[in-house]
Scaffold this motif. Sequence first.
Motif, PDB file in Angstrom:
ATOM      1  N   MET A 134       0.834  -1.200   0.000  1.00 27.97           N
ATOM      2  CA  MET A 134       0.000   0.000   0.000  1.00 27.97           C
ATOM      3  C   MET A 134       0.870   1.252   0.000  1.00 27.97           C
ATOM      4  SD  MET A 134      -3.184  -1.282   1.314  1.00 27.97           S
ATOM      5  CE  MET A 134      -3.784  -0.053   2.474  1.00 27.97           C
ATOM      6  N   GLY A 135       0.305   2.311  -0.562  1.00 27.63           N
ATOM      7  CA  GLY A 135       0.999   3.593  -0.562  1.00 27.63           C
ATOM      8  C   GLY A 135       0.847   4.350   0.749  1.00 27.63           C
ATOM      9  N   TYR A 136      -0.043   3.850   1.634  1.00 29.21           N
ATOM     10  CA  TYR A 136      -0.244   4.475   2.943  1.00 29.21           C
ATOM     11  C   TYR A 136      -0.671   3.391   3.929  1.00 29.21           C
ATOM     12  CZ  TYR A 136      -5.057   4.001   1.422  1.00 29.21           C
ATOM     13  OH  TYR A 136      -6.226   3.482   0.961  1.00 29.21           O
ATOM     14  N   SER A 149      -2.938   1.260   6.277  1.00 27.56           N
ATOM     15  CA  SER A 149      -4.375   0.997   6.080  1.00 27.56           C
ATOM     16  C   SER A 149      -5.258   1.821   6.991  1.00 27.56           C
ATOM     17  CB  SER A 149      -4.724  -0.459   6.343  1.00 27.56           C
ATOM     18  OG  SER A 149      -3.722  -1.316   5.960  1.00 27.56           O
ATOM     19  N   ALA A 168       6.613   2.240   1.247  1.00 27.46           N
ATOM     20  CA  ALA A 168       5.306   1.599   1.119  1.00 27.46           C
ATOM     21  C   ALA A 168       5.039   0.810   2.401  1.00 27.46           C
ATOM     22  CB  ALA A 168       5.278   0.685  -0.098  1.00 27.46           C
ATOM     23  N   TYR A 188     -10.732  -1.533   0.595  1.00 29.10           N
ATOM     24  CA  TYR A 188     -10.900  -2.141  -0.729  1.00 29.10           C
ATOM     25  C   TYR A 188     -12.195  -2.954  -0.806  1.00 29.10           C
ATOM     26  CZ  TYR A 188      -6.097  -0.673  -1.296  1.00 29.10           C
ATOM     27  OH  TYR A 188      -4.963   0.082  -1.373  1.00 29.10           O
ATOM     28  N   PRO A 235      -7.082   9.013   1.915  1.00 32.39           N
ATOM     29  CA  PRO A 235      -7.327   8.001   0.884  1.00 32.39           C
ATOM     30  C   PRO A 235      -8.561   7.161   1.218  1.00 32.39           C
ATOM     31  CG  PRO A 235      -5.027   7.969   1.566  1.00 32.39           C
ATOM     32  CD  PRO A 235      -5.756   8.827   2.540  1.00 32.39           C
ATOM     33  N   TYR A 236      -8.779   6.948   2.526  1.00 27.33           N
ATOM     34  CA  TYR A 236      -9.972   6.206   2.947  1.00 27.33           C
ATOM     35  C   TYR A 236     -11.223   6.991   2.597  1.00 27.33           C
ATOM     36  CZ  TYR A 236     -13.273   3.635   5.847  1.00 27.33           C
ATOM     37  OH  TYR A 236     -14.347   2.895   6.265  1.00 27.33           O
ATOM     38  N   ARG A 281      -0.606  -3.307  -8.940  1.00 23.90           N
ATOM     39  CA  ARG A 281       0.646  -2.717  -8.457  1.00 23.90           C
ATOM     40  C   ARG A 281       1.739  -2.934  -9.491  1.00 23.90           C
ATOM     41  NH1 ARG A 281      -2.189  -0.398  -5.710  1.00 23.90           N
ATOM     42  NH2 ARG A 281      -2.423  -0.409  -3.463  1.00 23.90           N
ATOM     43  N   LYS A 302      -0.995   3.239  -5.570  1.00 19.83           N
ATOM     44  CA  LYS A 302      -2.318   3.620  -5.090  1.00 19.83           C
ATOM     45  C   LYS A 302      -3.321   3.406  -6.203  1.00 19.83           C
ATOM     46  CE  LYS A 302      -0.619   7.237  -1.990  1.00 19.83           C
ATOM     47  NZ  LYS A 302      -0.480   8.673  -1.761  1.00 19.83           N
ATOM     48  N   PRO A 303      -4.601   3.286  -6.016  1.00 20.00           N
ATOM     49  CA  PRO A 303      -5.225   3.233  -4.692  1.00 20.00           C
ATOM     50  C   PRO A 303      -5.016   1.843  -4.097  1.00 20.00           C
ATOM     51  CG  PRO A 303      -6.892   3.000  -6.387  1.00 20.00           C
ATOM     52  CD  PRO A 303      -5.591   3.142  -7.097  1.00 20.00           C
TER      53      PRO A 303
END
Lengths: 400, 400
Positions: free
Chosen positions: A144-146, A148, A164, A173, A353-354, B393, B399-400
Amino acid sequence: MIKFSGYVTNYTRLKSKIILKIIDTTGEVPGIVQVVVDGRLPNCSGQWISVWNCKPVFDQKECIREYTCESDNLRCETSTVDQPFQLCAIKCKSTLGTEIVHRYHSLKLLKNQLKFRAVGRVLHRLRCSLVQSGFVEIQTPKIMGYGSEGGSQVFCLNYFGRRAYLAQSPQLYKQQAVISGLSRVFETNYVYRAELSRTNRHLTQAYCLDCQMITNGMSGEQGLVYIQTTACNLIGVAHEEITGVKPIFKTISYEKAVVLCNEKFELLQGEDLEKQHIQHLINQLSCDYLVVDYFPVCLRPFYILRSNSEWTYGFDLFNKNMELISGGQREYRHERLILNLIQKSIDPESVSPYLQAFKNSTIPHGGFSIGFARLMMGLCEVDNIRDIVLFPRDPDLLKP
Amino acid sequence: MIKFSGYVTNYTRLKSKIILKIIDTTGEVPGIVQVVVDGRLPNCSGQWISVWNCKPVFDQKECIREYTCESDNLRCETSTVDQPFQLCAIKCKSTLGTEIVHRYHSLKLLKNQLKFRAVGRVLHRLRCSLVQSGFVEIQTPKIMGYGSEGGSQVFCLNYFGRRAYLAQSPQLYKQQAVISGLSRVFETNYVYRAELSRTNRHLTQAYCLDCQMITNGMSGEQGLVYIQTTACNLIGVAHEEITGVKPIFKTISYEKAVVLCNEKFELLQGEDLEKQHIQHLINQLSCDYLVVDYFPVCLRPFYILRSNSEWTYGFDLFNKNMELISGGQREYRHERLILNLIQKSIDPESVSPYLQAFKNSTIPHGGFSIGFARLMMGLCEVDNIRDIVLFPRDPDLLKP
């Protein structure tokens, strides 16, 4: 001509005969067979053996199928070398630590064969049950880029020079998938938690079954019941697969649970339920699995739907010892999510992002996550989660 | 009283009537229904709508179920806000990049609904087929104390201050499971590759179906056929699920494949087969899927079993464009593994965790890995792997 093939878990010499216990793998489910060999034979415990021309013995004991054969109808398929530990002792002397390090050897123990085959069987039954109910299996990213849930207990990764994270939960998701028309989805995969927990029930890499479903057209209460029922049905499927009987479920609100706990303990409304409280509740309510719902706002995260300013549509499911499931209705309205965040003193920017997926039109939904290894711990009656996971990972265990 | 519920993918005004195309999700599989509404109605494309008291129209066109209803038997469940892109255009103007960024919106497109439901359906059919054949599902770790295949293209992780890696392959774990008595195992999960590949068929996080099975009592050739047959059966199950017809498989040895390629290209024995060679072979042999086996030693890794000093029991399976499967018999004898490593100029010490499991008694086995997204690319006829993966990816996409 009956033929068997598998590892020898026990070798005993009795006068001119040898008694072998073999984990037979010629069938689809391994069974232990006892073969009495007439003649000489070196110790072959832990070795893979093929044996043919076996004759059944009709006077059988101990529910173990028994056969006889001549020593020249037998072939050792593996070479005898030093083994990490003996498989042939009546009570195997290996420790859990030794078993994990030498999984390629300890898996030959019948108890482990049966346990890890049960893990596969239950997982399959759960998925079948979900597919039959119209759930769609999805895969969500683990890189993930951030983080969770904006948490700190997350593993960091070097992603081509960028930072990451490993996913702590597939939640966002799953939510995106159901609110965009897949309606009912599930995923089975790992969640990764960088927690320094050294308990018998925590792993840093935990296999979970995550479900999410729309609750469109239902009231908050109806939606919660629908989600809980789906969760309990799954637990029922797993329980019956292993024990052959239907389990007893009971549901109690958090508020009533606290009242009941005060028969024996001092517990204030708003305090979390601990192990001893759960055990007390399950004893008092005489059930196999306990659902506690309508948790207070202070004990649930910002994304759980509130029934009013004090309570939420959030629930947990427990067996005798542990929390197996956490779930509930989700807040799906962007402006309410912002309010919930502010009330919890979380900067909305930190979870942007959420939030983004809820800026657009969304619909009511909810779901839950089953800790699969914990479920199997209860069903296979093992005390340590590392005993039901082939290659477990904890803060100290990074191999094999 | 027929009732539908789902997203509106198209809104058209025709005189005093409104024609809506709705992705109905009240059934188990979503179907597009056309509802002709009598009366006024604002543009609700991209919105979730509930509509009841629908009457079927019997003069139907285009295989789309058509219904009529009054405008007061209709409720918009979501609020109209800015959407990332319009869903109602006859040909949606979104690009793949936009679709991925706004998956919570693009998933509402009927083509995506059908595609991602097919992904779940095929995966389930493959697992059912394996379970019926006595395969046991296992889970292997994705966080590792060493790089899976000693490779450099591996993601590094901070594991409580220690260096760890994301698994590039579950291979060693699968092997440990089968040689210790589980006999036939499979796993479905991601493999992680830190490759800077920017192609239409590479992802850094790729969902794979890995199988491994013992080939005890079979000759090398018989074992290879058994493994290939298992792989082809699975591809057949997936192909039939989507297309309704049985695919045609052909098998050719690498040596003969090179001879056949030389009709059109210049290819030396020992050189790898490229895309154009595969296309030529598939055209010449008139098949849907091509198995190429007996690859030369120089093109296979050290752990593939050799049939002699020149050839291996290794194979690949291709569809028109791509390699979908790689597999073969594995070398299971410790001393031979050492020899193979030395011959390939790899220091045995660098793969010692791999070797350890083979120091003890082992038995013949083999297996393969199916690139699941690539398989689905072919079946759903999409050109880019990112179009069949919900949240892909690659080196740029985190992202996302």
